[in-house]
Design an enzyme around this catalytic site. Structure first.
Site, short mmCIF file in Angstrom:
data_model
loop_
_atom_site.label_atom_id
_atom_site.label_comp_id
_atom_site.label_asym_id
_atom_site.label_seq_id
_atom_site.Cartn_x
_atom_site.Cartn_y
_atom_site.Cartn_z
CG HIS A 40 -27.77 24.92 -0.07
ND1 HIS A 40 -27.99 24.07 -1.13
CD2 HIS A 40 -27.95 26.18 -0.53
CE1 HIS A 40 -28.30 24.79 -2.20
NE2 HIS A 40 -28.27 26.07 -1.85
CD GLU A 82 -7.53 3.27 -8.01
OE1 GLU A 82 -8.28 3.50 -7.04
OE2 GLU A 82 -6.46 2.61 -7.89
CB CYS A 135 -3.07 2.88 -1.23
SG CYS A 135 -3.46 1.17 -0.87
CB CYS A 151 -0.94 0.01 1.21
SG CYS A 151 -1.94 1.51 1.32
CE LYS A 209 -4.02 2.86 -6.77
NZ LYS A 209 -4.62 1.51 -6.73
#
Length: 450
Positions: free
Chosen positions: A435, A181, A48, A43, A51
């Site tokens: 919002h 990806e 992960c 990872c 990347k």
């Protein structure tokens, strides 16, 4: 040959192995962790983290293009791939140093080299032997390549992270999260990318609406998707590579990246000789508590091929320490584990897909919204966000939350807590939205899809 004794030997210093080693040491056990490559594992060093850094780097192309709609003129912008790779590598070096310091500060002995079991309690590393009453296998996985003529010309995700320069044309073979990806990274940076996959669409196993929406957005970004297509052979040519596809079609490209799956790192570890049962794919077979067929040998993470996600490996490691050393037998709970794909645009999901919910509960209510994110309006970008809720009509419990669009992973992480707590659609409806945000859409959807 010198022999050292420990309470626990961990094979593999990836996310799961490091967490287990630290926790066991903090619980008063003498721990050694064996690593033949780099501290941090797949990872952090080959997956992960690097990347995601490349994803960040590529997305500035969108930011620069969108800036004009917001009044910015950015002249002479220039991208340097080599600088991005160098910066990424510097960060990985920094992280590896941190991992080493964390292990040392936790009292863990780090042994560099490849470990191999000589017997159920002894691990050999070079000219050194380690013994312990407990062993933990956390060696992760590696990219796998199919057998076909010319496969030696292809690269995997490992090599793609360290390319010296960007190709003009690229074929990515595969339809899973690694494939989409990398397709997103390179296409956003201007590479002409073709995605070749055997199945009927990208991301098999994800919700069908998300799959279809992502394929549409990838095509909008210029990725050519060739579904239900197989590569028969790869041949090197004077200008690049020639791929022979099913139906004898020929495709020319400058680089071939295979992302067709990963296999557990178990070969040559002496596991079967020590009595550890492996499945047909080489994964370590474990029970709910991560115990193997040998009572004192355990395994966590991708090497078990259960749910191959870094946070899952970390939770499995923590459950192992509680079970083995703290008198608290703990099984990992795999329900409602969130996951994300850092595609472009990204997607994230938690809970059941619509199809899985139908299979488990019968009739379900579905709420779906697709809209243009506010940021894209002035930018003139056509990319659209999709949000979806799957609800059990009997209990009103939300069974699945799915999103494709900017910040999807960040948004879904919060909603994963709600699903873990068993939140209902009525509770979603009673929640006041923020919002203007995209996330508020998940608490304002009122109309069921027919």
């Amino acid at each position: 040959m010198p022999t050292s004794s420990f309470d626990l030997i961990v094979l593999g210093a990836g996310s799961g192995g490091v967490r287990a080693a630290r926790m066991a040491s903090q619980a008063g056990r003498k721990v050694a962790v064996v690593e033949e490559s780099r501290l941090g594992g797949t990872c952090v060093m080959r997956g992960c983290v690097p990347k995601k850094l490349l994803v960040f780097g590529s997305r500035f192309a969108d930011d620069l293009a969108d800036a004009q709609g917001y009044g910015w003129d950015i002249d002479n912008a220039r991208f340097d791939w080599a600088r991005l790779v160098a910066a990424k590598n510097a960060e990985l070096n920094r992280l590896e140093t941190i991992y080493g310091r964390i292990l040392r500060d936790s009292g863990v002995t780090v042994v560099e080299g490849r470990g191999r079991l000589l017997d159920p309690h002894t691990v050999e590393v070079g000219n050194r032997r380690l013994t312990a009453p407990h062993l933990l296998i956390a060696t992760g996985g590696h990219p796998s390549l199919p057998r076909l003529p010319g496969i030696e010309h292809a690269v995997t995700s490992n090599e793609a992270l360290d390319l010296m320069q960007l190709p003009e044309r690229m074929v990515v073979v595969g339809g899973g999260y690694i494939a989409v990806e990398f397709a997103g990274i390179f296409s956003t940076l201007g590479v002409a990318v073709t995605l070749v996959l055997r199945g009927d669409g990208v991301l098999r196993g994800f919700d069908q609406d998300l799959r279809a929406a992502l394929a549409e957005e990838m095509a909008r970004r210029g990725v050519a998707i060739r579904a239900e297509t197989q590569v028969r052979s790869i041949e090197r040519t004077g200008k690049g590579y020639s791929l022979r596809l099913s139906e004898d079609e020929v495709m020319e490209t400058d680089l071939v990246l295979y992302a067709t799956g990963r296999r557990p790192n178990t070969a040559g570890l002496g596991l079967e000789e020590a009595g550890v049962v492996l499945d047909g794919q080489g994964a370590v077979v474990v029970d709910a508590y991560s115990r193997t067929s040998v009572d004192h040998i355990w395994a966590v993470g991708d090497v078990t091929d259960r749910m191959n996600l870094t946070p899952v490996a970390i939770h499995e490691a923590m459950a192992f320490v509680r079970t083995a050393f703290q008198g608290q037998p703990t099984a990992m709970d795999y329900a409602n584990v969130p996951s994300a794909v850092f595609s472009q645009p990204p997607l994230a999901t938690v809970g059941l897909t619509e199809a899985d919910a139908h299979e488990k509960f019968g009739a379900v209510d579905v709420y779906l919204s697709r809209f243009k994110p506010m940021r894209n309006i002035l930018a003139g970008r056509e990319e659209r966000t999709l949000m979806k809720l799957v609800v059990d009509p009997e209990s009103d419990r939300v069974l699945g939350v799915h999103m494709l669009g900017p910040d999807a992973p960040e948004i879904i992480q919060g909603f994963a807590v709600a699903l873990k707590c068993g939140a209902t659609k009525a509770q979603f409806d009673a929640t006041v939205g923020i919002h203007p945000t995209a996330a508020e859409e998940l608490v304002t959807m009122r109309d069921k899809r027919p």
